[in-house]
Design a protein around this motif. Structure first.
Motif, PDB file in Angstrom:
ATOM      1  N   UNK A  63      38.365  25.126  30.458  1.00 43.11           N
ATOM      2  CA  UNK A  63      37.969  24.719  31.805  1.00 43.11           C
ATOM      3  C   UNK A  63      37.402  25.900  32.591  1.00 43.11           C
ATOM      4  N   UNK A  64      38.071  27.062  32.470  1.00 43.18           N
ATOM      5  CA  UNK A  64      37.727  28.198  33.316  1.00 43.18           C
ATOM      6  C   UNK A  64      36.541  28.996  32.794  1.00 43.18           C
ATOM      7  N   UNK A  65      36.480  29.216  31.479  1.00 41.41           N
ATOM      8  CA  UNK A  65      35.445  30.102  30.938  1.00 41.41           C
ATOM      9  C   UNK A  65      34.017  29.618  31.195  1.00 41.41           C
ATOM     10  N   UNK A  66      33.723  28.316  31.036  1.00 38.37           N
ATOM     11  CA  UNK A  66      32.343  27.885  31.348  1.00 38.37           C
ATOM     12  C   UNK A  66      31.939  28.178  32.790  1.00 38.37           C
ATOM     13  N   UNK A  67      32.863  27.996  33.715  1.00 33.80           N
ATOM     14  CA  UNK A  67      32.571  28.302  35.116  1.00 33.80           C
ATOM     15  C   UNK A  67      32.294  29.791  35.289  1.00 33.80           C
ATOM     16  N   UNK A  68      33.166  30.612  34.693  1.00 35.20           N
ATOM     17  CA  UNK A  68      32.989  32.058  34.834  1.00 35.20           C
ATOM     18  C   UNK A  68      31.690  32.527  34.192  1.00 35.20           C
ATOM     19  N   UNK A  69      31.354  31.954  33.059  1.00 28.55           N
ATOM     20  CA  UNK A  69      30.107  32.349  32.405  1.00 28.55           C
ATOM     21  C   UNK A  69      28.906  31.972  33.265  1.00 28.55           C
ATOM     22  N   UNK A  70      28.991  30.807  33.886  1.00 31.17           N
ATOM     23  CA  UNK A  70      27.902  30.412  34.775  1.00 31.17           C
ATOM     24  C   UNK A  70      27.800  31.332  35.973  1.00 31.17           C
ATOM     25  N   UNK A  71      28.961  31.665  36.545  1.00 27.70           N
ATOM     26  CA  UNK A  71      28.959  32.556  37.705  1.00 27.70           C
ATOM     27  C   UNK A  71      28.520  33.959  37.331  1.00 27.70           C
ATOM     28  N   UNK A  74      27.376  42.746  32.855  1.00 24.21           N
ATOM     29  CA  UNK A  74      28.577  43.434  32.386  1.00 24.21           C
ATOM     30  C   UNK A  74      29.774  42.500  32.380  1.00 24.21           C
ATOM     31  N   UNK A  75      29.882  41.671  33.406  1.00 19.57           N
ATOM     32  CA  UNK A  75      30.970  40.698  33.471  1.00 19.57           C
ATOM     33  C   UNK A  75      30.833  39.675  32.346  1.00 19.57           C
ATOM     34  N   UNK A  76      29.612  39.234  32.079  1.00 14.87           N
ATOM     35  CA  UNK A  76      29.378  38.260  31.011  1.00 14.87           C
ATOM     36  C   UNK A  76      29.787  38.836  29.656  1.00 14.87           C
ATOM     37  N   UNK A  77      29.432  40.088  29.402  1.00 15.61           N
ATOM     38  CA  UNK A  77      29.780  40.729  28.137  1.00 15.61           C
ATOM     39  C   UNK A  77      31.298  40.902  28.021  1.00 15.61           C
ATOM     40  N   UNK A  78      31.898  41.269  29.133  1.00 12.82           N
ATOM     41  CA  UNK A  78      33.358  41.428  29.151  1.00 12.82           C
ATOM     42  C   UNK A  78      34.049  40.103  28.831  1.00 12.82           C
ATOM     43  N   UNK A  79      33.606  39.016  29.423  1.00 11.88           N
ATOM     44  CA  UNK A  79      34.217  37.713  29.179  1.00 11.88           C
ATOM     45  C   UNK A  79      34.052  37.287  27.729  1.00 11.88           C
ATOM     46  N   UNK A  80      32.911  37.581  27.142  1.00 13.35           N
ATOM     47  CA  UNK A  80      32.698  37.242  25.734  1.00 13.35           C
ATOM     48  C   UNK A  80      33.675  37.995  24.844  1.00 13.35           C
ATOM     49  N   UNK A  81      33.878  39.275  25.152  1.00 13.92           N
ATOM     50  CA  UNK A  81      34.792  40.077  24.339  1.00 13.92           C
ATOM     51  C   UNK A  81      36.229  39.570  24.461  1.00 13.92           C
ATOM     52  N   UNK A 111      45.879  39.737  24.240  1.00 12.18           N
ATOM     53  CA  UNK A 111      45.354  40.441  25.412  1.00 12.18           C
ATOM     54  C   UNK A 111      46.488  41.075  26.205  1.00 12.18           C
ATOM     55  N   UNK A 112      47.566  40.310  26.437  1.00 16.71           N
ATOM     56  CA  UNK A 112      48.690  40.824  27.223  1.00 16.71           C
ATOM     57  C   UNK A 112      49.343  42.022  26.534  1.00 16.71           C
ATOM     58  N   UNK A 113      49.562  41.908  25.218  1.00 18.72           N
ATOM     59  CA  UNK A 113      50.171  43.011  24.479  1.00 18.72           C
ATOM     60  C   UNK A 113      49.273  44.243  24.513  1.00 18.72           C
ATOM     61  N   UNK A 114      47.972  44.025  24.309  1.00 20.76           N
ATOM     62  CA  UNK A 114      47.042  45.140  24.299  1.00 20.76           C
ATOM     63  C   UNK A 114      46.968  45.843  25.645  1.00 20.76           C
ATOM     64  N   UNK A 115      46.942  45.076  26.706  1.00 16.66           N
ATOM     65  CA  UNK A 115      46.895  45.674  28.048  1.00 16.66           C
ATOM     66  C   UNK A 115      48.147  46.500  28.319  1.00 16.66           C
ATOM     67  N   UNK A 116      49.304  45.940  27.974  1.00 14.57           N
ATOM     68  CA  UNK A 116      50.545  46.662  28.247  1.00 14.57           C
ATOM     69  C   UNK A 116      50.597  47.953  27.443  1.00 14.57           C
TER      70      UNK A 116
END
Length: 251
Positions: free
Chosen positions: A195-203, A209-216, A225-230
């Protein structure tokens, strides 16, 4: 069965003697304070802070609320005891471990994070509730011994101790908050992403840079992601502390 002796809580020390305390000196209820605290932790794990009441806890234990007051003055004292109970789940720190202070401390802080995930109700209590029971004090002593052995002293010792626990509690609180959002939504994390990613990609069409970040990020699972960030934040924090020790040694 007579209750096992245990140090009084901070709130009990600061409050005047109540009728419940007087009754505790003349009666021997079937429950021990340890049983009550363990049951309170289980209830908090299941229903959170709002789900804990003396009446509800008494029902879980098959006893009236009055019986509980033989061992705890009120809900505030019970929360203080419950907080110290979960601090007892943390591993013992060994300042003489051959792997060195960094690896020992990293393992301990990861265990602290896991403990908070098991008991998320504790998050708002850290920093706002007395956390100086016997388990917490033992953990503090062990952590100080490890940091002193590493080379910290004076005000740097205080700052190092604070920044480590502030990081773990703050980072884990953010993780838990998102998990609770997902739980309340009734959706799986992958469904929320759909639900969220298509909206973010459109925005993000105007923000490469944001688009590339979201793809990654979208290629990774939420837990990964949570483990890696911590782990990234923890390693950066330990790098900084180690660098500070080197600078102090060269001054």
């Amino acid at each position: 069965m007579t209750a096992t002796a245990r140090p009084p809580s901070v709130r009990a020390l600061l409050q005047p003697c109540s009728g419940a305390e007087t009754m505790a000196q003349t009666s021997e209820p079937a429950l021990s304070r340890e049983q009550i605290v363990r049951a309170a932790v289980a209830l908090l794990d299941a229903e959170g802070l709002d789900g804990l009441s003396m009446r509800r806890l008494g029902g879980k234990l098959g006893a009236g609320a009055t019986t509980l007051y033989w061992h705890v003055a009120n809900k505030d004292e019970l929360l203080e005891l419950a907080l110290d109970e979960i601090m007892g789940e943390l591993p013992v720190l060994d300042p003489d471990a051959p792997e060195g202070w960094r690896l020992v401390l990293a393992g301990y802080l990861r265990a602290f994070r896991a403990m908070i995930h098991r008991h998320p109700w504790a998050i708002p209590l850290f920093g706002t509730w007395p956390n100086i029971g016997p388990n917490a004090l033992r953990q503090m002593e062990q952590t100080l011994r490890l940091l002193i052995r590493a080379g910290f002293s004076g005000v740097d010792l205080d700052h190092a101790l604070a920044v480590l626990f502030d990081y773990v509690i703050g980072a884990t609180a953010t993780e838990v908050a998102w998990e609770q959002v997902v739980t309340r939504s009734g959706l799986e994390p992958c469904e929320i992403e759909k639900v969220v990613l298509p909206y973010l990609r459109g925005a993000a069409a105007s923000y490469p840079l944001l688009a590339r970040y979201l793809d990654d990020i979208s290629r990774l699972g939420q837990q990964e992601v949570a483990e890696g960030r911590f782990d990234f934040g923890l390693e950066v924090l330990l790098d900084g502390l180690e660098a500070r020790l080197r600078r102090a040694g060269n001054s």
